[in-house]
Design a protein around this motif. Structure first.
Motif, short mmCIF file in Angstrom:
data_model
loop_
_atom_site.label_atom_id
_atom_site.label_comp_id
_atom_site.label_asym_id
_atom_site.label_seq_id
_atom_site.Cartn_x
_atom_site.Cartn_y
_atom_site.Cartn_z
N GLN A 1 0.82 -1.20 0.00
CA GLN A 1 0.00 0.00 0.00
C GLN A 1 0.86 1.25 0.00
O GLN A 1 0.55 2.24 -0.70
N ALA A 2 1.97 1.21 0.75
CA ALA A 2 2.85 2.38 0.82
C ALA A 2 3.45 2.68 -0.55
O ALA A 2 3.54 3.85 -0.95
N LEU A 3 3.84 1.65 -1.26
CA LEU A 3 4.47 1.88 -2.57
C LEU A 3 3.51 2.54 -3.55
O LEU A 3 3.94 3.33 -4.39
N THR A 4 2.24 2.21 -3.45
CA THR A 4 1.26 2.81 -4.37
C THR A 4 1.12 4.31 -4.15
O THR A 4 0.61 5.02 -5.03
N GLN A 5 1.57 4.81 -3.00
CA GLN A 5 1.51 6.24 -2.72
C GLN A 5 2.88 6.92 -2.89
O GLN A 5 2.97 8.03 -3.41
N ILE A 6 3.92 6.22 -2.45
CA ILE A 6 5.26 6.83 -2.47
C ILE A 6 5.79 6.97 -3.90
O ILE A 6 6.30 8.04 -4.29
N ILE A 7 5.68 5.91 -4.69
CA ILE A 7 6.27 5.92 -6.04
C ILE A 7 5.65 6.99 -6.93
O ILE A 7 6.38 7.76 -7.57
#
Length: 782
Positions: free
Chosen positions: A176-182
């Motif tokens: 979930q974090a990657l979908t926001q950070i990237i």
């Protein structure tokens, strides 16, 4: 028993189709539960000692999940007002990045200096756009001499600077974090490069690296898999047309083959979903593996089918004869291939367990469908039951090849034997080499950014130590600080180490600050109370988010030492780790000792241990396969010959790899298990047909070789074309583990075909006829 089964199957073909469809639907439904994993740590078992050491550091200090951005100004000088303003802008934007808990940059570095009797702590750069030339020169001097900045945050030449963003999220929230950070980092990069033409914002670090793992797996599934299927379709269609010289027959038999291929892949991947597997970069290769091996089963059945059609049999008679002739060989190759892939469970990396297990399930499904669904479809679908005589071109070509090998068997034996020995002698030229940043192809953005940044800055490859001080507050003990400083200095002397970040440097700077910034006092305080006061004063002066928790634990009972490494081979990194452990044992107490950990060390260890684990697994697998072949063929000699036939292609393949490339990493460490399960098919089919000719038809050795070439030669060549084309497609994967594995696997498969066609037949001709007799008869004859 085989005759009875085949007769029952061909009388109840619709039942076979319905039952096969039910199996595919029931198993395939599980595919909806498959998810992609973005966690690079899936390559390690939960009880992996290196992972445990790594987690102990991350759980004690701030996480090393980071986005490491590098700003490269167009004019090549960070130390200019406008460029410093850009650094401040990026730093401010980085704080707004989702899940960001800390940002370290040139602009917010907390510089300390004396202010009378007090300690002044302030950001190194404030309002950079308005700074004077004198102020900027002061910033340059501090930045290019400060141990915590030089080489890590800013280059000595000042032509690029880094902004390191530390993330805070649990492993469960990684996806979930990657979908926001990237997306945030990509948008920030686009804004900076658009607003400042000619400049660049490089983006690398562990978080983009984890995302690259996911994108690589997705790319292989959506990019390589369809192309592999098309290549297989082209090879199959070409073979079917050349065998039948009928467009309709070729189309229908190709359709039947593709159906069992798809059914096998869907069944295996669906079963993986039911079992709770997640798709990782290695597991993304399973459909390609299953596809190629399903084609291999079909080809062996279809070759004999077309041969019997050319002999005048109708469709049912031809399929009956093909199934009877191939049933044992296809079953035996499926069992031995499954054993080969199950040997991947000896790997120390769980994703390769998944690859082996899912491939084994797919191979079992391919065997089941090839002896049920394929015969039913081929005989029910429209298509001529009469094949023109021109379709026998393949048979004539194989007979010509067999005649040539027989005539020149001594020359073939000497030449091929010499080449095998020469290639195998190059195996020691391979070197263990695993660098996390080099797992991705040079065409990928993360690799381009990483290579450019690594050429000038340090910190991408690290080895970290949690150096314990003993009890609470003992980090201020002078003896501990001296040991810590000595360890840091020892690390700096090592050829693999480019930079060391340590708490002792902070204490030396604070000691200098508290003595009027006198350089002579840039040394460790020799009084515990004084050191504790310095530390307390410094911590109270630090702003929120920039405290010392990345270097000092909450109890003040230990500190973190980070050695930034130059690009090193697996062997060099492991050697450094061993030397660091030895230094600690000789020069520090037990509380201080730490094995050293990092993602780089983890991959280095698993690459190193995986080679030994897979060697053991492969040898055990080959031994089991040899026993099974010996029992199935009722010949100890042919069981032993299968050992050589399975080992030699691997030795030659790795020898040529050592000669041409020379680097073996995690991906290649499993190739022995992967190829063992494939090349054994060639041996089984060749030996089974050879022995059938010797035992049932009483043919001479040369004629038995001709029979084997005629019955399996075409299938082996077509299968090799499909296998090499599909595994060769993995060479285009942007993920090095997959591309190297695909390239070497394709090479070993091709080598196996050459050995089976040009080396094994001369060996068979050199053996006495009695070795072909079943074990009991051979013993009586002796």
């Amino acid at each position: 028993m085989t005759q009875a089964y085949v007769g029952f199957l061909l009388r109840h073909r619709w039942l076979a189709i319905i039952l096969s469809l039910l199996v595919v639907v029931a198993a395939g439904w599980g595919g909806s539960y498959l998810t992609l994993s973005a966690d690079s740590e899936v390559f390690f078992a939960e009880d992996d000692p290196q992972l445990e050491a790594y987690d102990s550091i991350r759980n004690t200090y701030t996480s090393d999940d980071n986005v490491y951005m590098v700003y490269v100004p167009a004019d090549g000088d960070v130390f200019k007002p406008d460029n410093l303003a850009v650094v401040e802008r990026i730093t401010e934007a980085a704080w707004k990045m989702p899940y960001a808990i800390r940002v370290d940059s040139l602009s917010n570095f907390q510089h300390t200096e004396a202010d009378g009797d007090d300690l002044a702590v302030a950001p190194l750069v404030e309002n950079g756009a308005d700074m004077s030339a004198e102020q900027i020169e002061r910033v340059r001097k501090i930045a290019t001499n400060e141990p915590l900045l030089k080489g890590r945050i800013v280059t000595e030449s000042g032509h690029m600077t880094a902004i390191n963003v530390t993330m805070g999220y649990g492993s469960d929230a990684r996806d979930q974090a990657l979908t926001q950070i990237i997306p945030y980092t990509r948008e920030l990069r686009a804004q900076i490069e658009a607003d400042y033409p000619g400049s660049a914002l490089l983006v690398t670090g562990k978080v983009p690296g984890d995302n690259a793992f996911t994108e690589a797996a997705l790319g292989d599934l959506t990019g390589i898999m369809p192309i592999a299927l098309l290549l297989a379709l082209a090879c199959i269609a070409a073979f079917m047309w050349m065998s039948s010289r009928s467009v309709l027959t070729a189309a229908m038999t190709t359709l039947a083959t593709i159906i069992i291929v798809i059914a096998s892949v869907v069944t295996a991947m669906g079963a993986a979903g039911w079992l709770g597997y997640v798709i990782t970069s290695p597991l993304a290769n399973a459909p390609t593996v299953i596809l190629t091996l399903a084609v291999a089963d079909a080809m062996h059945i279809m070759v004999i089918y077309f041969q019997r059609l050319r002999g005048g049999a109708d469709k049912l008679e031809a399929m009956h004869a093909s199934l009877v002739l191939n049933f044992q060989a296809v079953a035996l190759t499926s069992v031995t291939t499954i054993i080969g892939f199950l040997a991947l469970n000896f790997s120390d990396a769980p994703p390769f367990h998944d690859l082996g297990n899912v491939s084994a399930m797919g191979i079992a499904a391919a065997w089941l469908f090839s002896i049920t669904l394929l015969p039913a479809l081929v005989t029910l679908l429209p298509g001529s039951a009469v094949v023109t005589e021109g379709g026998d071109t393949q048979g004539r070509a194989m007979q010509a090849l067999a005649d040539w090998v027989i005539r020149n068997h001594r020359r073939c034996l000497v030449v091929s034997g010499t080449l095998i020995i020469a290639a195998a002698a190059c195996v020691p030229m391979n070197e263990l080499y695993d660098v996390w940043a080099e797992y991705f192809d040079e065409s990928t953005q993360i690799r381009k950014d990483s290579d450019r940044a690594r050429a000038h800055l340090n910190g991408f490859n690290t080895l970290e130590f949690a150096a314990g001080a003993g009890g609470a507050g003992d980090v201020a003990d002078p003896d501990y600080l001296r040991t810590l400083d000595n360890f840091a200095n020892w690390l700096r002397e090592q050829p693999q180490v480019a930079h060391v970040s340590t708490f002792s440097d902070i204490m030396k700077r604070l000691n200098k600050n508290m003595h009027g910034d006198d350089p002579a006092w840039y040394k460790l305080p020799d009084n515990r109370e004084l050191a504790a006061q310095y530390l307390l004063l410094y911590e109270f002066s630090l702003p929120f988010g920039l405290d010392l928790t990345n270097q000092v634990n909450l109890q003040k009972s230990g500190t973190r030492v980070i050695a930034a490494l130059r690009t090193s081979s697996t062997r060099d990194l492991l050697a450094l780790q061993d030397r660091a452990q030895a230094w600690q044992r000789d020069n520090a107490d037990d509380d201080f000792f730490h094995v050293g950990a990092s993602s780089d060390a983890m991959f280095a260890h698993i690459g190193h241990t995986n080679v030994r684990s897979m060697l053991l697994g492969s040898l055990l697998g080959i031994a089991v396969i040899a026993v099974i072949i010996g029992l199935a063929l009722r010949s100890l000699t042919f069981g032993l010959l299968s050992l050589a036939a399975n080992i030699l292609p691997m030795l030659v393949g790795f020898g040529l790899w050592g000669l041409l490339h020379g680097r073996v990493g995690l991906g290649l460490s499993v190739v022995s298990g992967l190829t063992m399960g494939i090349v054994v098919d060639y041996t089984v089919h060749l030996f089974s047909k050879y022995l059938r000719a010797k035992r049932e038809q009483n043919l001479s050795t040369p004629d038995a070789i001709r029979y084997a070439f005629g019955t399996v030669g075409v299938a082996l060549i077509v299968t090799t074309l499909v296998l090499c084309a599909n595994f060769g497609m993995l060479a285009f994967s942007v993920f090095a583990l997959n591309s190297d594995m695909g390239t070497l696997t394709a090479g070993i498969i091709l080598i196996a075909l050459v050995i089976d066609l040009f080396f094994l037949p001369p060996v068979l001709m050199a053996l006495p006829d009695r070795v072909a007799e079943p074990v009991g008869e051979a013993l009586q004859a002796s």
